[in-house]
Design an enzyme around this catalytic site. Structure first.
Site, PDB file in Angstrom:
ATOM      1  CD  GLU A 185      43.278 -11.316 -20.578  1.00 23.03           C
ATOM      2  OE1 GLU A 185      43.367 -12.335 -21.290  1.00 23.03           O
ATOM      3  OE2 GLU A 185      42.293 -10.577 -20.581  1.00 23.03           O
ATOM      4  CD  GLU A 237      41.450 -10.249 -25.304  1.00 19.49           C
ATOM      5  OE1 GLU A 237      40.605 -11.026 -25.775  1.00 19.49           O
ATOM      6  OE2 GLU A 237      42.606 -10.614 -24.988  1.00 19.49           O
TER       7      GLU A 237
HETATM    8  C1  GAL Z   1      41.614 -13.394 -23.506  1.00 21.33           C
HETATM    9  C2  GAL Z   1      40.415 -12.817 -22.767  1.00 21.33           C
HETATM   10  C3  GAL Z   1      40.248 -13.478 -21.413  1.00 21.33           C
HETATM   11  C4  GAL Z   1      40.357 -14.973 -21.514  1.00 21.33           C
HETATM   12  C5  GAL Z   1      41.657 -15.323 -22.170  1.00 21.33           C
HETATM   13  C6  GAL Z   1      41.899 -16.807 -22.306  1.00 21.33           C
HETATM   14  O1  GAL Z   1      41.544 -13.136 -24.867  1.00 21.33           O
HETATM   15  O2  GAL Z   1      40.565 -11.440 -22.589  1.00 21.33           O
HETATM   16  O3  GAL Z   1      39.004 -13.092 -20.871  1.00 21.33           O
HETATM   17  O4  GAL Z   1      39.268 -15.474 -22.222  1.00 21.33           O
HETATM   18  O5  GAL Z   1      41.671 -14.783 -23.469  1.00 21.33           O
HETATM   19  O6  GAL Z   1      43.152 -17.067 -22.874  1.00 21.33           O
END
Ligand code: GAL
Length: 689
Positions: A323, A159
């Site tokens: 994710e 990110e």
């Molecule tokens: C994302 C990040 C992850 C984790 C996640 C939690 O933005 O890439 O490492 O922190 O959020 O929702």
């Protein structure tokens, strides 16, 4: 129209990826847990894991002292069960020894305060030391794992975002500016409207990045700074991938993009249209606040669909959901669990719009620190029996039935144009309503009618090819360069239909307004000149009549001088009563439409409904249904893969007008199909049926 997609964009994987961020480095003193992980991964029907994302302090506990054995074991063990690895470079967070020894890696914020070590995603993108250290680490990773049969993709950093204002960054910014303005300081001063408030620079050294304690009113500077931040981030990324490209040229590269969670609007700080050119595959992290208390499930689903269609269209190929949470997050104001069924539905929606994966943050819930309550596949109970684990396993089982969908796309005749630069400039503009500009949200409103009718849409950027589309919708494009205007003109001249709105074509690429009225080419293709834009208070009332219906005006109303265009809608009140508000105009082989006011949802439905009929835009799988049901299709060579999704809390019935095969159960279906709350069905319809 869309180039046929090759299935090889994820090397060696022609199945749907299912898995997620795996952080075994948090559990190295618990071999029992690591071995449970391997068993649980199989029970969860998962197959792919992103490893090493924040593992730097484990990989290099002291400068030059490396420790890869644990990662060797993890990768080997995952491969033994048939799993695949997306290997991350660890630059998203760095070890404390590095910040201590080389403080230049730490960021300086806009107020010129140097940050302490801590957190993550906070390195200086210019720092020579950090660039050297990341390259060194990435080379070691590529050398050690580049030939591992489990490796399917590189996940570069995590990110990317944010900015640094340290001295090295100031120097880099000045170099970037000299390059952009050909070493001509006068050209820079002219572009930045220098004499305003005596802001003419007499030496390059006087230029500083925007700051709350310094310069922030020079819009040209702000815009160039945002562009520089994007370019510098990409430059850092390009430096990271040098050894990776060299050693593993055949392994594709991605980095995970983001979106703003609540409005589901594109991430604002980086121009992803530029970044995407340097990636092999787009991936993004989606955390919609399902079941929130301010909008319907269907409204949120529409917004997710919009951003999926943007990120898919960046490369006109499938993307990866890198994710998502199987249950809840830990950083919303209220962290609500996905209701039963929502996990499968929301995951399948991503697939329906072009994802070739469902991946999670994270595989196993941490025991300590700030993410210990963030949803994960494996909870602190270490059980495969709980509701969340079972719902994940269900998603895995469904994905196993969908290999045919991998690599397929969603051809579309309609495009909506999104532009990061224009959004920056518009947000910066001291004018209009400070809270009501809402450019990305406005685009969602123009997207909604197509989503409601299941008509596929590409959300494209200004440099992409317009010619494949019958209809191009360009709302609120505040910043339009001469080049963009010329491309829009050519699109219309060649027979395209073009829609634009209020607050479009106001400034050029330097954030300088056009003089002498609207740009002459825009005046010509739209047959009008917008004279004034009135900004409304929330309680102000005005309406536009269009096709004998009355629609509410909100926020903006432009008064238009029509010069050839046909008036399609007029204002009902105020000093511009009876004046044109909506127009159409034929230009060469094409036609244009100007919507002068911000109008309500129903207007967009009715307006686009006319265009949809006239242009014969069709759903790929046309079925009548109630609002809140969405039917989205991915098109293979011989068959359509149809996702029938119920984004409502009620049972819904749809009537299939042809025979299809349920891709999960194998059943042949026809006639009535009943969908429970949040139910999704995936069917295959062969072509020629
Ligand atoms: C994302 C990040 C992850 C984790 C996640 C939690 O933005 O890439 O490492 O922190 O959020 O929702």
């Amino acid at each position: 129209m869309m180039s046929k997609h090759e299935k090889t964009y994820v090397a060696k994987a022609d199945f749907m990826l299912h898995g997620g961020d795996y952080n075994p480095d948090q559990w190295l003193d618990r071999p029992d847990i690591l071995s449970d992980d391997i068993k649980l991964m199989q029970l969860a029907h998962t197959n792919t894991f992103s490893v090493g994302i924040f593992a730097w302090s484990t990989l290099e506990p002291e400068e030059g002292v490396y420790n890869f054995e644990w990662l060797d074991n993890i990768i080997d063990n995952i491969y033994k069960i048939g799993g695949r690895i997306i290997l991350a470079t660890p630059s998203g967070a760095r070890p404390a020894w590095m910040s201590e020894k080389y403080p230049e890696v730490l960021r300086v914020n806009g107020s010129r305060v140097k940050q302490l070590h801590g957190g993550r995603h906070n390195h200086c993108f210019t720092s020579g030391v950090y660039r050297e250290k990341t390259q060194q680490m990435n080379r070691l990773l590529a050398e050690r794992y580049g030939n591992h049969p489990a490796l399917v993709m590189w996940h570069i950093s995590n990110e990317y975002g944010g900015e640094c204002h340290c001295d090295q960054c100031q120097e880099a910014f000045r170099t970037w500016l000299k390059d952009k303005y050909n070493n001509d300081l006068k050209a820079l001063n002219d572009s930045w409207w220098g004499p305003f408030w005596s802001h003419t620079f007499s030496d390059w050294s006087q230029i500083e990045s925007p700051s709350p304690i310094g310069e922030n009113a020079v819009h040209g500077l702000n815009l160039d700074w945002r562009r520089f931040v994007t370019d510098q981030t990409i430059d850092f990324y390009k430096n990271e991938i040098v050894p990776i490209r060299e050693i593993t040229p055949e392994i594709p590269i991605t980095t995970n993009f983001m979106a703003d969670t609540f409005d589901l609007i594109p991430f604002q700080s980086l121009d992803y249209s530029k970044f995407s050119k340097h990636l092999d595959v787009i991936s993004w992290d989606a955390y919609p606040a399902w079941h929130n208390d301010w909008e319907s499930t269907a409204n949120l689903a529409m917004k997710v669909a919009f951003i999926d269609d943007l990120y898919r269209s960046l490369k006109q190929q499938p993307f990866l959901l890198m994710e998502s949470t199987p249950s809840l997050v830990n950083w919303h104001e209220v962290n609500k669990a996905k209701r039963p069924g929502m996990h499968l539905l929301s995951s399948m929606q991503m697939i329906a719009h072009g994802s070739d994966s469902v991946m999670y943050f994270q595989w196993r819930k941490s025991r300590g620190s700030s993410e210990k309550f963030h949803g994960a596949v494996v909870d602190h109970d270490n059980s495969s029996e709980n509701r969340v684990f079972q719902e994940v396993a269900k998603v895995g089982q469904v994905l196993e039935k969908l290999p045919k969908v991998v690599g397929t796309n969603r051809p579309s005749d309609v495009a909506i144009l999104y532009d990061w630069e224009s959004n920056w400039a518009l947000n910066d503009a001291q004018g209009y309503g400070l809270e009501t500009k809402q450019y990305p949200q406005t685009l969602q409103e123009h997207y909604r009618p197509f989503w409601e009718k299941d008509i596929p849409v590409d959300v494209i950027t200004k440099e992409q090819d317009f010619s494949p589309y019958k209809l191009l919708v360009v709302p609120m494009l505040y910043l339009m360069s001469e080049e963009t205007i010329a491309r829009l003109k050519a699109f219309v001249a060649n027979g395209g239909r073009l829609v634009t709105t209020y607050i479009s074509g106001v400034v050029n690429e330097y954030d300088l307004t056009y003089l002498g009225g609207w740009h002459k080419d825009l005046q010509e293709i739209f047959g009008l000149n917008p004279l004034e834009t009135d900004t409304l208070y929330p309680k102000d009332e005005n309406y536009v009549t269009f096709n004998n219906q009355k629609y509410l005006v909100k926020d903006y109303a432009t008064i238009i001088d029509v010069n050839g265009a046909i008036t399609e809608g007029t204002y009902l009140q105020d000093f511009y009563k009876s004046k044109p508000a909506v127009t159409s105009h034929s230009h060469e082989k094409g036609k244009t439409y100007y919507i002068g006011a911000r109008l309500d949802e129903q207007f967009h439905r009715d307006f686009y409904s006319d265009l949809i009929s006239e242009l014969e835009l069709k759903a790929i799988f046309p079925v009548k249904h109630s609002p809140g049901v969405s039917i989205q299709v991915r098109q293979g060579e011989d068959a359509d893969y149809v996702f029938i999704m119920n984004f409502t809390e009620e049972q819904q019935v749809v009537v299939l007008d042809s025979e299809v095969t349920d891709m999960v159960t194998g059943e042949i279906l026809s006639g009535e199909m009943t969908l429970d709350q949040y139910e999704v069905r995936i069917v295959e319809k062969s072509r020629g049926n």
